[in-house]
Design an enzyme around this catalytic site. Structure first.
Site, PDB file in Angstrom:
ATOM      1  N   THR A   9       0.974  -1.215   0.030  1.00 21.43           N
ATOM      2  CA  THR A   9       0.126   0.009  -0.045  1.00 21.43           C
ATOM      3  C   THR A   9       0.713   1.254  -0.031  1.00 21.43           C
ATOM      4  OG1 THR A   9      -0.290  -0.037   2.448  1.00 21.43           O
ATOM      5  CG2 THR A   9      -1.838  -1.022   1.314  1.00 21.43           C
ATOM      6  N   GLY A  21      -2.012   7.022  -1.533  1.00 21.10           N
ATOM      7  CA  GLY A  21      -2.679   8.461  -1.427  1.00 21.10           C
ATOM      8  C   GLY A  21      -1.790   9.248  -2.509  1.00 21.10           C
ATOM      9  N   CYS A  22      -0.563   9.239  -2.780  1.00 15.42           N
ATOM     10  CA  CYS A  22       0.154   9.952  -3.973  1.00 15.42           C
ATOM     11  C   CYS A  22      -0.344   9.476  -5.356  1.00 15.42           C
ATOM     12  CB  CYS A  22       1.596   9.496  -3.855  1.00 15.42           C
ATOM     13  SG  CYS A  22       2.577   9.995  -2.295  1.00 15.42           S
ATOM     14  N   GLY A  81       2.424   4.508  -0.959  1.00 12.60           N
ATOM     15  CA  GLY A  81       2.128   5.519  -2.153  1.00 12.60           C
ATOM     16  C   GLY A  81       0.919   5.458  -2.635  1.00 12.60           C
TER      17      GLY A  81
END
Length: 265
Positions: free
Chosen positions: A207, A211-212, A209
């Site tokens: 998981t 959000g990026c 990255g």
């Protein structure tokens, strides 16, 4: 004309998050990516070992170099760890805007490492939220922006989104990935109402990255001219595919990255 998006964010030396994830996402979605580096991190799938902030004046110089030459169609903003840097970015956006701006209020890494100073949170709210087309906090970040506990229901998620909307952005996408249950639901709140985006929850430790990747996917699709609600829907579908395929990658021994090129490799 070539669609161009710019990421204003920190570098992840491990390649799974930050500017590296943003540029991969831009490329995967057919957009040329440029970058403004706000900080260097010594980082891998196990955590963040160090942060070296770029001087605010150099952040401003990068902004001027990129925006004075490239016809930028959208901006994604990620890690901004210091108040001075936030002010430099806000001033740059005012110089070259208005543009679609996707603000990912990065506060804590997937590993739990804090990535923003306490005093910078207030500056972020005052300086950047009013310039944002959409803000994309996860559940802990939404709570931190409001100074309260994370939401535990979809109704509470929407309520927090509405109150963040009152801080000035045009829209707020509160992400439900930190929740429980078989479905991961994000809530997009605008002045005209709320819309839910659900997808099956992917159970994987890869998981790093996420959000990026979601915020940069929204920025890429806005750069291509899609309306916000469509961009959010397509970006969430892309992230879901990238998460589902993440086990194909064998990167590091901690929280590995999502598969940014799931549609290509």
């Amino acid at each position: 004309m070539t669609a161009i998006a710019v990421t204003i964010a920190g570098s992840d030396s491990g390649g799974g998050a930050g500017v590296q994830a943003d540029l991969k996402t831009f490329s995967a979605l057919g957009v040329f990516g440029a970058s403004v580096i706000t900080a260097l991190t010594a980082q891998n799938t196990l955590g963040v070992q160090g942060v070296h902030d770029a001087p605010p004046e150099f952040v401003s110089q990068q902004i001027d170099s990129v925006f004075s030459d490239l016809p930028v169609k959208a901006v994604k903003i990620g890690m901004l760890s210091r108040a001075q840097t936030i002010r430099a970015v806000a001033a740059g956006l005012r110089r070259y805007g208005p543009l679609p701006v996707v603000l990912d209020p990065v506060m804590v890494a997937t590993s739990g490492d804090r990535l923003i100073s306490e005093d910078a949170v207030g500056t972020l709210k005052e300086e950047l939220l009013p310039l944002a087309t959409v803000v994309t906090p996860n559940m802990p970040e939404a709570a931190a922006l409001l100074g309260e506990e994370p939401a535990d229901t979809e109704a509470a998620l929407e309520d927090q989104g509405r109150r963040i909307l009152g801080l000035g952005p045009q829209a707020v996408l509160v992400k439900g990935g930190h929740g429980d249950g078989p479905e991961s639901t994000d809530v997009l709140v605008t002045a005209s109402g709320a819309r839910r985006y659900g997808a099956a929850r992917i159970h994987t430790r890869n998981t790093h990255g996420t959000g990026c990747t979601l915020s940069s996917a929204i920025a890429a699709l806005l750069a291509r001219g899609l309306p916000l609600e469509t961009a959010v829907a397509e970006a969430k579908a892309y992230l879901t595919r990238a998460l589902a395929a993440s086990e194909r990658l064998h990167v590091g021994s901690g929280h590995g990255p999502v598969h940014h090129f799931v549609d290509w490799w």
